[in-house]
Design an enzyme around this catalytic site. Structure first.
Site, mmCIF file in Angstrom:
data_model
loop_
_atom_site.group_PDB
_atom_site.id
_atom_site.type_symbol
_atom_site.label_atom_id
_atom_site.label_comp_id
_atom_site.label_asym_id
_atom_site.label_seq_id
_atom_site.Cartn_x
_atom_site.Cartn_y
_atom_site.Cartn_z
ATOM 1 N N ARG A 261 -55.953 101.619 -108.371
ATOM 2 C CA ARG A 261 -56.693 100.893 -109.414
ATOM 3 C C ARG A 261 -58.047 100.462 -108.894
ATOM 4 N NH1 ARG A 261 -51.803 97.303 -112.233
ATOM 5 N NH2 ARG A 261 -50.449 99.133 -112.476
ATOM 6 N N ARG A 276 -54.630 91.531 -104.189
ATOM 7 C CA ARG A 276 -55.202 92.471 -105.167
ATOM 8 C C ARG A 276 -55.752 93.671 -104.414
ATOM 9 N NH1 ARG A 276 -56.641 91.975 -110.383
ATOM 10 N NH2 ARG A 276 -56.096 89.783 -110.331
ATOM 11 N N GLU A 348 -47.640 87.684 -109.758
ATOM 12 C CA GLU A 348 -47.011 88.685 -110.616
ATOM 13 C C GLU A 348 -46.544 89.877 -109.779
ATOM 14 O OE1 GLU A 348 -49.527 90.207 -113.736
ATOM 15 O OE2 GLU A 348 -48.237 91.961 -113.931
ATOM 16 N N SER A 351 -43.960 93.708 -114.474
ATOM 17 C CA SER A 351 -44.315 93.590 -115.869
ATOM 18 C C SER A 351 -43.358 94.533 -116.585
ATOM 19 C CB SER A 351 -45.765 94.047 -116.040
ATOM 20 O OG SER A 351 -46.328 93.449 -117.157
ATOM 21 N N ARG A 389 -47.355 91.983 -103.478
ATOM 22 C CA ARG A 389 -47.109 90.556 -103.700
ATOM 23 C C ARG A 389 -45.676 90.196 -103.339
ATOM 24 N NH1 ARG A 389 -50.276 90.911 -109.354
ATOM 25 N NH2 ARG A 389 -52.369 91.212 -108.481
#
Length: 419
Positions: A261, A276, A348, A351, A389
Site C-alpha cells: 500500500r 503503518r 486495527e 476488518s 500490529r
RNA sequence: GGAGAGUUGCCGGAGUGGUUGAACGGGACGGUCUCGAAAACCGUUGUAUCUUUACGGGUACCCAGGGUUCGAAUCCCUGACUCUCCGCCA
C-alpha cells in the site's frame, strides 16, 4: 456496483447512502445517461428488427431469382443509420458503466450513521489490559533489544515502510503467519489459496479498488499491473465471470500474501515502528455465499478472526464501523482492534466486511440457485489477521521486565519447529 | 522474444456469407414405464437488454474489439488467452 434498475427505483436511498459514506457520485448524471441509453437501445432494436426482416426478404428473393434491387437500395441507407446509432449506443453503455463504478455500496440499516471514526460503535471488549510490574516498553524498543527488526536497512533498500525482520524476528513473523493460516484451515474449514501478487486492472475494478483508489496502489507501468493491497483482490476475483452452483456454496478460502500500500496522504501519521507500512503480511479469509446467508457468514468470520486474538490471549475490542468509515464497497464492517500496552492504544488488526452482491456484480460472479435461477452471490472477507500490529501487540504484551520477549504458548510449536 | 495451431452452448463436437440460438452426441433435469431402480421412450436444457400489469414480443451474444457486406459463427484486421516448437531464464 449497484444495479441500475435498483437505482432507478430507489433514487433517494442511493442518494442518502452516497452522502452518508462521504462519497461523491453524480447520481443525476447517471439517471440522464440511463434515460438516454434506453432510448438509443429502443431505436437500435427497432432499426435492427426492420433490417433483419428485409434481409430475410432479400434472401428469399435471391433464392427465387427475383429482383431485390429496391430492398438492397433501402437497406444500403438503413445500414448507415444503424451504424451511427450503434456507435452512440455503445458510447452510452460505456459511459453509464463507467459512472456506475463510482457509486458506493449501500450501508445496511444496522450501520450507525456518522461522519468519521468517532461515530464507530464499540460492540464488545475481550480480555483485559495486561498489568505490568514495570513500565512497559513499546514494540520498537523490544524489537531492537532482541534483534527482531532492521527498519533502517529496510529504508535503505526500499524506503521507509518496508520492514526487514531479522533472525528470530523473521522466524517469529513466519510462525505467526503459519499458525494463523493453519488455524483457519483446520479449525474453521477454509481452503488455502496461493495467489498472484500482481493483478490486472479488471481484477482491481472487480473488487472495487479501482477506479477510486488508484493513487493508493503500486503500479507496474510496463505491464499495467498493480501490486495487491490485500489478498481479497485476487481471491475474490478467483470466480470472476463464472457461474457457480448453489451446491458449491459456500466457498471459504484463506490465503497468506504480502500486501502493498502506498498509503498516499498519510505521511507522518502513526509512523513509529510497525504501525503503518508499505509492505506487510496478512492472512485473509474470503467467502462466497448465497445472499440469504451473508449476514450469518459475517458474524462467523468475525468469530474466526477473534479466535486468533483469543488464542494469543490479547486484549481487544470489536467496532462496528459507521457509514462514514465504511469502505467504498462495504455494506457492513467490523473492525478488530488489539490493545498495545506499550503504545497505550488500540490498533486495527482486522476488518471483516460483507459486500453483499456489490463485488459479485462488478466481477460478474454468479450462481445458479435451487430454482435454477442465475443470481449474483454475496462476497465477504476479513483479515485473519494482518501481522504488523499483531506483532506490536504481542511484543508489547509478552515483554519481560528485562526487555526480553517470551514466545506465547500457542506459538511455541511453530517457533521451535524441528526437522 | 521468434515460428506455428487453436478458442463455438454444461461438456464433446459440426457448421457452404442469407429462418443458425446454432446440427449431432454426452451429461443434467422433468415425465411415461416400475414395488423401487436400471434400460427404453417423450420432453426440457441459455445470458443480457428493451418493451409489456401479465401472457408475450423485439434486439444482442459462437474469446474480445474493430472492419467488409443489404446481411457475418462463417471473410479481413487488431488484441487476449491456450497448446506445440525454438531462444532466454528462476
Amino acid at each position: 456496483m449497484i444495479d441500475i434498475k435498483f437505482i432507478r427505483s430507489n433514487v433517494d436511498a442511493v442518494r442518502t447512502a452516497i452522502r452518508n459514506k462521504n462519497e461523491k457520485a453524480d447520481l443525476d448524471a447517471i439517471l440522464t445517461l440511463d434515460e438516454n441509453r434506453r432510448k438509443l437501445q429502443f431505436d437500435f432494436d427497432n432499426l435492427k428488427s426492420h433490417q433483419n426482416s428485409v434481409s430475410a426478404t432479400i434472401a428469399a428473393k435471391k433464392k427465387a431469382k427475383e429482383d431485390a434491387r429496391v430492398e438492397l437500395a433501402e437497406m444500403s441507407k438503413a445500414a448507415e443509420a444503424i451504424k451511427q446509432i450503434s456507435a452512440a449506443l455503445n458510447a452510452a453503455n460505456f459511459e453509464l458503466e463507467k459512472a456506475l463504478l463510482t457509486i458506493p455500496n449501500l450501508p445496511q440499516p444496522e450501520v450507525p450513521v456518522g461522519l468519521d471514526e468517532s461515530f464507530n460503535e464499540v460492540m464488545k471488549y475481550w480480555g483485559e489490559k495486561p498489568n505490568f510490574a514495570f513500565e512497559p516498553k513499546d514494540h520498537l524498543e523490544i524489537a531492537n533489544q532482541n534483534g527482531f527488526l532492521d527498519l533502517p536497512r529496510g529504508a535503505k533498500i526500499s524506503g521507509s515502510g518496508f520492514p526487514i525482520y531479522t533472525g528470530k524476528g523473521a522466524k517469529l513473523e513466519r510462525s505467526i503467519i503459519n499458525f494463523m493460516l493453519e488455524y483457519h484451515l483446520q479449525k474453521h474449514g477454509y481452503e488455502e489459496l496461493m495467489v498472484p501478487l500482481a493483478v490486472n486492472r479488471k481484477t482491481m475494478t472487480g473488487t472495487g479498488q479501482l477506479p477510486k483508489l488508484e493513487e493508493d496502489m503500486y503500479h507496474i507501468d510496463l505491464d499495467d499491473l498493480f501490486l495487491i493491497p490485500t489478498a481479497e483482490v485476487p481471491v475474490t476475483n478467483f470466480y470472476a465471470d463464472e457461474v457457480l452452483s448453489y451446491k458449491d456454496l459456500p466457498k471459504c478460502y484463506a490465503a497468506y500474501t504480502p500486501c502493498f500500500r502506498r498509503e498516499a496522504g498519510s505521511y507522518g501519521k502513526d509512523t513509529k515502528g510497525l504501525q503503518r507500512l508499505h509492505q506487510f503480511n496478512k492472512v485473509e479469509m474470503v467467502r462466497f455465499v448465497e445472499p440469504e446467508t451473508s449476514a450469518t457468514a459475517l458474524e462467523e468470520m468475525l468469530a474466526n478472526a477473534e479466535a486468533i486474538l483469543q488464542a494469543f490471549g490479547l486484549h481487544y475490542r470489536v467496532l462496528s464501523l459507521c457509514t462514514g468509515d465504511l469502505s467504498f464497497a462495504s455494506q457492513r464492517t467490523y473492525d478488530l482492534e488489539v490493545w498495545a500496552p506499550g503504545m497505550q492504544k488500540y490498533l486495527e488488526v482486522s476488518s471483516v466486511s460483507n459486500f453483499g452482491e456489490f463485488q459479485a456484480r462488478r466481477a460478474n460472479i454468479r450462481y445458479k440457485d435451487k430454482e435454477g435461477k442465475v443470481r449474483h452471490l454475496h462476497t465477504l472477507n476479513g483479515s485473519g489477521l494482518a501481522t504488523p500490529r499483531l506483532m506490536i501487540a504481542l511484543l508489547e504484551t509478552y515483554q519481560q521486565a528485562d526487555g526480553s520477549f517470551r514466545i506465547p504458548a500457542v506459538l511455541q510449536p511453530w517457533f521451535n519447529i524441528k526437522l
